[in-house]
Write a protein that holds these residues in place. Structure first.
Motif: not given
Length: 275
Positions: A107-121
């Motif tokens: 349910t978390t918006p894809a844009a938020l998931l993508r931003s966090v995942a890329v920054a973490w990686a």
């Protein structure tokens, strides 16, 4: 003059209202994140958390703030699953759902998931390849430095045929920073590192392992218990000087035995860093 005074009061009221709203959002998010599986509550409250809350409340750049938080999580040792669950907790709070319910990452918006995942990686990879042995913000030696020192000590002990656990110990200084917000947490650990280096000034290895943990790698010494007590008293005294730190940051200093093998020692450092 009267107009300026009225305007000044409105400004103060607005600032106080924003501060109260930030604290409320931060508290609800932390509760939801803990229930979602954040394993070590003492290291949740990074300064970047407040930046995210401020971006939410003021309409700032939320993606940029979340990226900064994700990088901070990676450098602090939080894995990607835990970081994404923390994001899901924030999203649940912002959607006004019950924080105690089971969180669903879908349910978390894809844009938020993508931003966090890329920054973490990005942060995780840069840390892997950079080999930097100091924290860029505080200037303190970090876990990478201590892993190198442990490797040297275990190699020396293997060559001499002695057990590292019989010669060396870790002195672990932990702060309860659950009631300390923002950049005051970073300042607290800078003070702890300074105290430990002043007490253990004979060539011992001092490093800050996490947002609330510092460690000294030192040889066994008949005076070790006394020096540990001195360190605890000095840390408490230094923290008391700062009103933002003294009431909430309670130091605990303990002696931790080293395991016989180097791989187990590396795992021990990882566990200590998230304590």
């Amino acid at each position: 003059m009267a107009v300026r005074e009225a305007g000044s009061r409105r400004h103060r009221d607005d600032a106080q209202g924003t501060s109260c709203a930030l604290q409320e959002l931060r508290s609800r998010w932390r509760t939801a994140s803990t229930r979602a599986g954040w394993r070590f509550p003492s290291d949740w409250g990074a300064p970047e958390v407040d930046e995210v809350c401020a971006a939410v409340l003021t309409g700032g750049d939320l993606l940029a703030a979340l990226g900064d938080l994700a990088r901070a999580r990676a450098f602090a040792g939080a894995d990607l699953d835990e970081t994404l669950a923390d994001l899901a907790a924030l999203h649940a709070v912002l959607e006004s759902r019950d924080e105690s319910e089971c969180l669903d990452l879908d349910t978390t918006p894809a844009a938020l998931l993508r931003s966090v995942a890329v920054a973490w990686a990005d942060a995780a990879l840069s840390r892997l390849h950079a080999g930097d042995i100091t924290d860029t913000l505080s200037g303190q030696a970090n876990a990478d430095y201590l892993r190198v020192r442990l490797g040297e000590i275990y190699a020396e002990c293997r060559r001499k045929g002695v057990c590292p656990a019989e010669r060396y110990v870790l002195l672990v200084a932990t702060l309860d920073l659950t009631k300390v917000d923002g950049w005051s947490r970073l300042m607290a650990m800078v003070l702890v590192g300074d105290v430990l280096r002043s007490v253990f000034d004979g060539g011992e290895s001092v490093a800050v392992l996490g947002p609330s943990v510092a460690v000294v790698l030192t040889e066994r010494d008949p005076a070790l218990a006394e020096r540990a007590a001195d360190a605890r008293i000095l840390i408490k005294d230094r923290l008391t000087v700062d009103p933002d730190l003294g009431p909430g940051a309670t130091p605990e200093v303990r002696i931790q035995r080293l395991p016989a093998g180097e791989p187990a020692a590396v795992n021990l450092l990882r566990d200590i860093s998230r304590a």
